[in-house]
Motif scaffolding. Structure first.
Motif, PDB file in Angstrom:
ATOM      1  N   SER A 145       7.479  -2.644   9.566  1.00 40.87           N
ATOM      2  CA  SER A 145       8.779  -2.834  10.281  1.00 40.87           C
ATOM      3  C   SER A 145      10.118  -2.572   9.836  1.00 40.87           C
ATOM      4  O   SER A 145      11.069  -2.272  10.533  1.00 40.87           O
ATOM      5  CB  SER A 145       8.613  -4.341  10.955  1.00 40.87           C
ATOM      6  N   TRP A 146      10.152  -2.747   8.580  1.00 41.22           N
ATOM      7  CA  TRP A 146      11.341  -2.545   7.879  1.00 41.22           C
ATOM      8  C   TRP A 146      11.388  -1.037   7.182  1.00 41.22           C
ATOM      9  O   TRP A 146      11.099  -0.663   6.238  1.00 41.22           O
ATOM     10  CB  TRP A 146      11.541  -3.428   6.395  1.00 41.22           C
ATOM     11  N   PHE A 147      11.795   0.153   7.993  1.00 40.68           N
ATOM     12  CA  PHE A 147      12.292   1.370   7.635  1.00 40.68           C
ATOM     13  C   PHE A 147      10.947   2.149   6.833  1.00 40.68           C
ATOM     14  O   PHE A 147      11.183   2.147   5.606  1.00 40.68           O
ATOM     15  CB  PHE A 147      13.485   1.362   6.833  1.00 40.68           C
ATOM     16  N   SER A 148      10.035   1.974   7.552  1.00 39.91           N
ATOM     17  CA  SER A 148       8.694   2.864   7.081  1.00 39.91           C
ATOM     18  C   SER A 148       8.353   2.269   5.671  1.00 39.91           C
ATOM     19  O   SER A 148       7.417   3.023   5.018  1.00 39.91           O
ATOM     20  CB  SER A 148       9.324   4.169   6.646  1.00 39.91           C
ATOM     21  N   GLY A 149       8.015   0.932   5.784  1.00 39.28           N
ATOM     22  CA  GLY A 149       7.498   0.252   4.523  1.00 39.28           C
ATOM     23  C   GLY A 149       5.839   0.257   5.176  1.00 39.28           C
ATOM     24  O   GLY A 149       5.383   0.854   5.837  1.00 39.28           O
ATOM     25  N   GLY A 150       5.472  -0.882   4.367  1.00 37.26           N
ATOM     26  CA  GLY A 150       3.843  -0.902   4.732  1.00 37.26           C
ATOM     27  C   GLY A 150       2.737  -0.547   3.889  1.00 37.26           C
ATOM     28  O   GLY A 150       1.710  -0.620   4.214  1.00 37.26           O
ATOM     29  N   HIS A 192       9.973   1.439  -2.560  1.00 35.10           N
ATOM     30  CA  HIS A 192       9.797   1.008  -0.975  1.00 35.10           C
ATOM     31  C   HIS A 192       8.645   1.668  -0.187  1.00 35.10           C
ATOM     32  O   HIS A 192       7.740   1.325   0.228  1.00 35.10           O
ATOM     33  CB  HIS A 192      10.877   0.823  -0.111  1.00 35.10           C
ATOM     34  N   LEU A 193       8.920   2.953  -0.274  1.00 34.01           N
ATOM     35  CA  LEU A 193       7.942   3.880   0.325  1.00 34.01           C
ATOM     36  C   LEU A 193       6.604   4.040  -0.261  1.00 34.01           C
ATOM     37  O   LEU A 193       5.666   4.388   0.526  1.00 34.01           O
ATOM     38  CB  LEU A 193       8.745   5.326   0.491  1.00 34.01           C
ATOM     39  N   SER A 194       6.623   4.142  -1.419  1.00 34.89           N
ATOM     40  CA  SER A 194       5.269   4.062  -2.130  1.00 34.89           C
ATOM     41  C   SER A 194       4.461   2.803  -2.237  1.00 34.89           C
ATOM     42  O   SER A 194       3.135   2.607  -2.432  1.00 34.89           O
ATOM     43  CB  SER A 194       5.501   4.680  -3.784  1.00 34.89           C
ATOM     44  N   MET A 243       4.984  -3.538  -8.499  1.00 31.11           N
ATOM     45  CA  MET A 243       4.745  -3.843 -10.016  1.00 31.11           C
ATOM     46  C   MET A 243       5.767  -2.854 -10.652  1.00 31.11           C
ATOM     47  O   MET A 243       6.322  -3.683 -11.688  1.00 31.11           O
ATOM     48  CB  MET A 243       3.256  -3.925 -10.413  1.00 31.11           C
ATOM     49  N   LEU A 244       6.039  -1.818 -10.445  1.00 33.90           N
ATOM     50  CA  LEU A 244       6.627  -0.897 -10.938  1.00 33.90           C
ATOM     51  C   LEU A 244       8.236  -1.260 -10.756  1.00 33.90           C
ATOM     52  O   LEU A 244       9.017  -1.103 -11.644  1.00 33.90           O
ATOM     53  CB  LEU A 244       6.503   0.760 -10.680  1.00 33.90           C
ATOM     54  N   GLY A 245       8.444  -1.556  -9.436  1.00 27.59           N
ATOM     55  CA  GLY A 245       9.821  -2.172  -9.281  1.00 27.59           C
ATOM     56  C   GLY A 245       9.982  -3.299 -10.012  1.00 27.59           C
ATOM     57  O   GLY A 245      11.289  -3.353 -10.433  1.00 27.59           O
TER      58      GLY A 245
END
Length: 752
Positions: A397-402, A187-189, A193-195
């Motif tokens: 908006s969802w905990f430092s995503g983006g 999520h942070l990175s 696709m890796l997910g």
């Protein structure tokens, strides 16, 4: 909780996630697809593009869908695990879906309050009957409310998980902890696709977690936590490798798109809308009559960074051809960054959507942290914008995503400065005291004027409820003037955007002061151009004409290292200056010789003075016409050529960049430009039309809105006309045909 030989994640979680994703993806694609950019209908253009490059569209669709699928897999797996730990393993798909839907609705509300502009077209063009819901959210709630609820939900899940780990300390609980840490890293990175590959392995080899030794889980958890800390550790290592070099101060060129000079220090309700800039002015040399050479972003920045006029380097519009762009950074037109590299400087560019010019040409930056702009990226944006449940995750908006889709950085409706501020801080932290330069370019003031929460409320009317409540929709095909209430609201949005940038600027200055960089740094604050805001008959926007002060008159503040150039009591300069002055000023400061001649002047010799000893003149020209319709005075004073959407060409071999490649159109654009020269007192404007060349002369001090044309009766008319012709002939090698200026490239075509 004993050993569980069944898969921890049953295959039905994959099925539920997939069906949920497909349903909502198609639902929003059908009912919320946008074919507009800032209010301009580009449907025909996109259809033509998609017809020629349908494979790219399919790739784009797959990209956006994959992000949505990963996010839903993550949410469904986390909700399922919560029920699993509560010993409710038979939970139905309906219950799981309701929880995921609730989470996404909360995130959507958070995003709509934070960035209502992103959802403007949905609420004001496609489904205006829903606008009252958006009004309610922004009037009566704040992002904090939704963050609190989402945070509590996350806290409940983490508490249940940690309690299970503490209670059982078995492979199952450790595996779930690993699962959560992996999802957080993805999520942070933004490595979706890796997910997805991770989830594929998870559902394929669901039972294998029992074969991993429990001590190995401890090592895996330690490594995952290390990966969380790795960026910070890596920055610290990089800082240790940097060395401070004497007489090579860090250089910061800070700029906001469309920042007008008269907005700096403007008082509203007894307070300045730029308190941080006002404070910085006390430490700086302030140039009160500073002008850009061309009120369009790409050519304006090119002029500033090369020290040459657009008529010389030929980048004269927002969509230059490959041949024109290749001149930037060449031996004939080196940039400030390239010259600084010879002294050992590393150069960075950081910016939001209008900074998409920096990746599109060789400006000499070592690294560019700014969005690109091409037809492929535009398609990603249009597709992603249709997915309402996805947008909160894409915009952070969802905990430092983006970080999922880098193309979203180029959204013109996303005026949040937090993203680029964080990138700026990262560079400053990494570079330490080594020689480096950062060009920081904020787009929050550029139309459609989109400051994030709470700034969009700063100077707008709380009682206004209309399509301009959150942003100024731009539609060049609509020439109707807004009414008085709408005009006031649009100006309030602009002022709010200026205030939002001032907050950004204050954060930058605070960062430099905290790190002990501020005193000995070179800090330049300026803008690429200004903005007309319905003053008199000037319309709204920039680059269409040269009347008035609004579009070329921009701020310029320069703070030099305190140990080298102390700010004197006479730190305000009132003589006229030009954006092409910055190049020779920096070359002069660092003693870098140049064989080229420059139209600008070094500002070092006049520091501590209040005006030039001679009568100085500066040059400016208009940009490309954005629309061929309308009833404004500047649309009547034109040599017409096709609408800008008709001039574009998508060039696949250049990463699907959008260019104006037809040489005839390029020459027509150059020939049709309005041009001006001005000194501290007067401005002369050259206007070619089909009926002949018009000239307008205005008294800048007594007639700042340029209402009364003094040409040809005023005594300075002939002198300024002669000076304008000499300037263009010198720097463009233009020729004359009667009173018409013929650009050099046109002359070459005619001669051949």
């Amino acid at each position: 909780m004993g050993p569980n030989q069944a898969p921890l994640f049953p295959i039905r979680i994959l099925k539920i996630s997939l069906w949920f994703t497909v349903f909502f993806y198609l639902f929003f694609l059908l009912f919320n697809t946008s074919f507009t950019i800032m209010g301009v209908d580009v449907g025909d253009f996109l259809k033509q593009y998609l017809g020629a490059f349908f494979g790219v569209y399919l790739t784009t669709t797959l990209k956006v869908f994959s992000v949505s699928l990963f996010l839903h897999l993550s949410l469904f797996s986390l909700v399922y695990l919560t029920y699993h730990f509560l010993n409710q393993k038979k939970v139905s798909w309906v219950v799981l879906s309701v929880w995921v839907l609730l989470i996404e609705c909360l995130a959507l509300c958070h995003s709509m309050v934070s960035f209502p502009q992103i959802y403007g077209e949905f609420f004001f063009f496609r489904y205006p009957s829903f606008a009252s819901f958006l009004y309610f959210l922004t009037d009566h709630t704040s992002p904090f409310y939704f963050s609190l609820v989402l945070g509590l939900l996350l806290l409940v899940f983490i508490s249940i998980l940690l309690f299970q780990v503490y209670l059982h300390k078995n492979k199952e609980t450790f595996f779930v902890l690993v699962h959560v840490l992996i999802l957080g890293l993805v999520h942070l990175s933004g490595s979706y696709m890796l997910g997805i590959v991770y989830f594929a392995l998870l559902f394929w080899q669901g039972k294998q977690y029992q074969r991993v030794h429990i001590k190995s889980y401890g090592l895996i958890i330690f490594l995952l936590i290390f990966f969380y800390l790795l960026p910070s550790v890596w920055n610290q290592i990089e800082v240790l490798t940097k060395s401070k070099e004497k007489d090579k101060p860090p250089i910061f060129i800070l700029s906001a798109d469309s920042l007008r000079y008269d907005k700096v220090g403007q008082i509203i309700d007894g307070k300045s809308i730029t308190p941080n800039i006002d404070s910085f002015a006390k430490d700086s040399f302030v140039f009160h009559d500073h002008h850009t050479t061309i009120p369009r972003t790409f050519p304006s920045w090119t002029d500033l960074l090369t020290g040459q006029y657009s008529m010389s380097h030929k980048v004269r519009d927002m969509f230059p051809s490959l041949e024109e762009k290749q001149r930037i950074g060449s031996a004939s037109f080196p940039t400030i960054q390239q010259m600084l590299q010879k002294l050992g400087y590393r150069s960075y560019a950081v910016g939001s959507f209008a900074a998409d010019i920096f990746p599109r040409a060789n400006f000499g930056f070592d690294e560019v942290f700014a969005p690109n702009f091409n037809a492929r990226i535009m398609t990603v944006q249009r597709t992603a914008e249709s997915q309402l449940f996805l947008l909160p995750f894409l915009t952070g908006s969802w905990f430092s995503g983006g970080m999922y889709l880098e193309e979203m950085d180029g959204l013109s409706t996303w005026g949040d400065g937090t993203r680029i501020l964080n990138r700026f801080r990262s560079i400053v932290k990494r570079e330490g005291a080594s020689p480096y330069s950062v060009t920081y370019f904020s787009s929050v003031i550029h139309f459609p004027y989109t400051p994030a929460y709470p700034y969009y409320k700063s100077f707008t009317s709380p009682n206004y409820y209309g399509k301009y409540k959150y942003l100024k929709f731009v539609d060049p095909t609509n020439s109707a003037l807004p009414n008085e209430e709408e005009t006031k609201q649009i100006r309030g949005l602009f002022d709010s955007a200026v205030f939002a940038f001032d907050v950004e600027f204050g954060e930058i200055i605070s960062e430099l002061k905290e790190r002990g960089i501020y005193e000995e740094a070179i800090i330049i604050l300026t803008a690429d151009h200004g903005e007309a805001l319905y003053e008199d008959v000037h319309g709204q926007g920039h680059g269409e004409h040269l009347r008035g002060e609004a579009v070329t008159h921009v701020p310029l503040f320069i703070k030099f290292p305190k140990s080298k150039i102390e700010t004197t009591t006479e730190h305000e300069f009132f003589g006229i200056t030009s954006s092409v002055d910055l190049y020779p000023t920096l070359m002069d400061y660092f003693g870098i010789p140049s064989k080229s001649k420059f139209p600008g002047k070094s500002l070092l010799p006049i520091l501590g003075k209040t005006n030039w000893e001679e009568d100085r003149y500066v040059y400016a020209e208009t940009g490309i016409w954005f629309s061929d319709t309308g009833d404004h005075f500047f649309q009547k004073q034109r040599i017409p050529y096709p609408n800008i959407l008709s001039l574009h060409q998508v060039v696949p071999e250049q990463d699907y960049q959008i260019m104006i490649t037809d040489p005839i159109y390029r020459e027509t654009i150059a020939f049709s430009k309005h041009r001006s020269v001005q000194n501290s007192n007067y401005k002369l404007i050259y206007i070619p039309t089909r009926q002949g060349v018009l000239f307008e002369l205005y008294d800048r001090k007594n007639d700042p809105l340029n209402r009364k044309n003094l040409y040809p009766l005023h005594p300075v008319s002939a002198k300024m006309k002669d000076l304008l012709y000499k300037t263009v002939i010198q720097w463009e090698e233009a020729t004359l045909a009667g009173e018409y200026l013929i650009p050099s490239s046109l002359s070459d075509i005619n001669e051949n």
